[in-house]
Scaffold this active site. Structure first.
Site, PDB file in Angstrom:
ATOM      1  N   LYS A 192       0.857  -1.177   0.000  1.00 55.99           N
ATOM      2  CA  LYS A 192       0.000   0.000   0.000  1.00 55.99           C
ATOM      3  C   LYS A 192       0.895   1.229   0.000  1.00 55.99           C
ATOM      4  CE  LYS A 192      -3.653   2.457   2.412  1.00 55.99           C
ATOM      5  NZ  LYS A 192      -4.651   2.457   3.467  1.00 55.99           N
ATOM      6  N   LYS A 208      -2.118  -1.572  -3.847  1.00 46.70           N
ATOM      7  CA  LYS A 208      -2.960  -0.383  -3.807  1.00 46.70           C
ATOM      8  C   LYS A 208      -2.128   0.887  -3.863  1.00 46.70           C
ATOM      9  CE  LYS A 208      -6.100   1.907  -0.682  1.00 46.70           C
ATOM     10  NZ  LYS A 208      -6.712   1.921   0.599  1.00 46.70           N
TER      11      LYS A 208
HETATM   12  C1  PBG Z   1      -7.288   3.807   5.321  1.00 46.09           C
HETATM   13  C2  PBG Z   1      -7.735   3.477   3.961  1.00 46.09           C
HETATM   14  C3  PBG Z   1      -7.580   4.325   2.859  1.00 46.09           C
HETATM   15  C4  PBG Z   1      -8.170   3.700   1.776  1.00 46.09           C
HETATM   16  C5  PBG Z   1      -8.656   2.462   2.217  1.00 46.09           C
HETATM   17  N1  PBG Z   1      -8.352   2.337   3.572  1.00 46.09           N
HETATM   18  C6  PBG Z   1      -7.028   5.697   2.782  1.00 46.09           C
HETATM   19  C7  PBG Z   1      -5.751   6.007   3.394  1.00 46.09           C
HETATM   20  O1  PBG Z   1      -4.877   5.160   3.598  1.00 46.09           O
HETATM   21  O2  PBG Z   1      -5.593   7.177   3.731  1.00 46.09           O
HETATM   22  C8  PBG Z   1      -8.235   4.308   0.409  1.00 46.09           C
HETATM   23  C9  PBG Z   1      -9.233   3.795  -0.525  1.00 46.09           C
HETATM   24  C10 PBG Z   1      -9.468   4.659  -1.706  1.00 46.09           C
HETATM   25  O3  PBG Z   1      -8.838   5.707  -1.917  1.00 46.09           O
HETATM   26  O4  PBG Z   1     -10.356   4.271  -2.472  1.00 46.09           O
HETATM   27  N2  PBG Z   1      -6.878   2.832   6.157  1.00 46.09           N
END
Ligand code: PBG
Length: 324
Positions: free
Chosen positions: A194, A247
């Site tokens: 991520k 991601k």
């Molecule tokens: C936070 C989380 C995020 C997303 C999913 N879980 C955002 C972040 O890490 O700030 C993002 C999903 C998206 O942008 O569609 N734990």
């Protein structure tokens, strides 16, 4: 010319015969946003067509999507500001919005696969995925909360737990916590690679969960790094993850391919909020064809090696396929 590649493109039938990658509604997970209240459907301003639903309306939405063949939903809660604190205490409240609604989904839709999110940010007064002390995001102290969240979600009926926090050691910690409570059949889809991405902006609007200070670069990965994804994947594999996720998706197709060639676990791609927003904005201006771009993007993730795609396009794609 003995070789004429165009022969394999000469008609739709032949093109379909030689088609290497196919996209099915069964590959898709629909992320959905939950908000407190009754009979509410509030559109996310930066995500046209995506709504924050109150629990009653979310049930209708799940029923409609299920009729289109979508079977897995990843539920994210928008938590009222006054319920947020340093330790994300509200995440463990069995009668709170999230856990209560998960139980309701479980009861109403026994055949639906429920995915849940494990991270502190929707419940954190700091807007971070972990516990903050003196401006630092604490790793090991956070694990304890994550483990409890996972168990509470499993108890509420979750089938797949999605740790999205990027703390070190959390997959193993959560696996052990689940097993200790008898939830050996609850799966973990780890947010393995991520990245600290600008593409999450619209999601943070949807949940009002933007960090109150700083950024997430001490726990989410540097977009410049590829080999580091292998370290994360090794750990998640060893710690018992069932599915490895990359991601965002679109700018990270090389990472999807890397994990798919190096691991025999299924790979998931999260087609995130900013990727959705870009397409919608361009389509609204008439600059791009929404349906073609949506299909091409999803196909590229599949072609790169993702078996599963989490996407805000899920419902729209299912509708498009149905009408074809
Ligand atoms: C936070 C989380 C995020 C997303 C999913 N879980 C955002 C972040 O890490 O700030 C993002 C999903 C998206 O942008 O569609 N734990």
């Amino acid at each position: 010319m003995l070789r004429r590649p165009r022969r394999n493109r000469k008609s739709a039938v032949v093109r379909n015969l030689v088609e290497e990658t196919t996209l099915s509604v069964q590959d898709l997970i629909f992320p959905v946003f939950l908000i407190d209240g009754q009979n509410k459907a509030i559109e996310v301003q930066s995500m046209p067509g995506i709504y924050r639903y109150s629990a009653d309306r979310l049930m209708d939405e799940i029923a409609a999507c299920r009729d289109l063949g979508i079977k897995t939903f990843d539920v994210f809660p928008n938590i009222a500001e006054e319920l947020k604190d340093k330790y994300a205490t509200e995440s463990l409240n069995p009668d709170g919005l999230y856990l209560r609604t998960l139980r309701q989904i479980r009861e109403n839709f026994p055949d639906v696969c429920i995915m849940t999110d494990v991270a502190l940010d929707p419940y954190s007064s700091d807007g971070h995925d972990g516990i903050v002390e003196n401006g630092e995001i604490l790793n090991d102290a956070t694990l304890d909360v994550l483990g409890k969240m996972a168990v509470a979600q499993a108890r509420a009926g979750a089938d797949i737990i999605g740790p999205s926090d990027m703390m070190d050691g959390r997959v193993g910690f959560i696996r052990e916590a689940l097993d200790a409570e008898g939830f050996t059949n609850v799966s973990i889809m780890s947010y393995t690679a991520k990245y600290a991405s600008g593409f999450y902006g619209p999601f943070r609007d949807a949940l009002d969960s933007a960090p109150k200070f700083g950024d997430k670069k001490t726990y989410q990965m540097n977009p410049a790094n590829k080999r580091e994804a292998l370290i994360e994947a090794d750990l998640d594999y060893a710690e018992g993850a069932d599915i490895l996720m990359v991601k965002p998706a679109l700018s990270y197709l090389d990472i999807i391919q890397l994990l798919n060639t190096n691991y025999d676990l299924p790979i998931a791609a999260y087609n995130v909020s900013g990727e959705y927003a870009m397409v919608k904005a361009a389509a609204q201006k008439g600059w791009l064809d929404n349906d073609r771009i949506m299909t091409e993007m999803l196909l590229s993730m599949k072609r790169a090696g993702a078996k599963i795609i989490l996407t805000y396009f899920a419902k729209e794609y299912a509708q498009l396929i149905k009408n074809q």
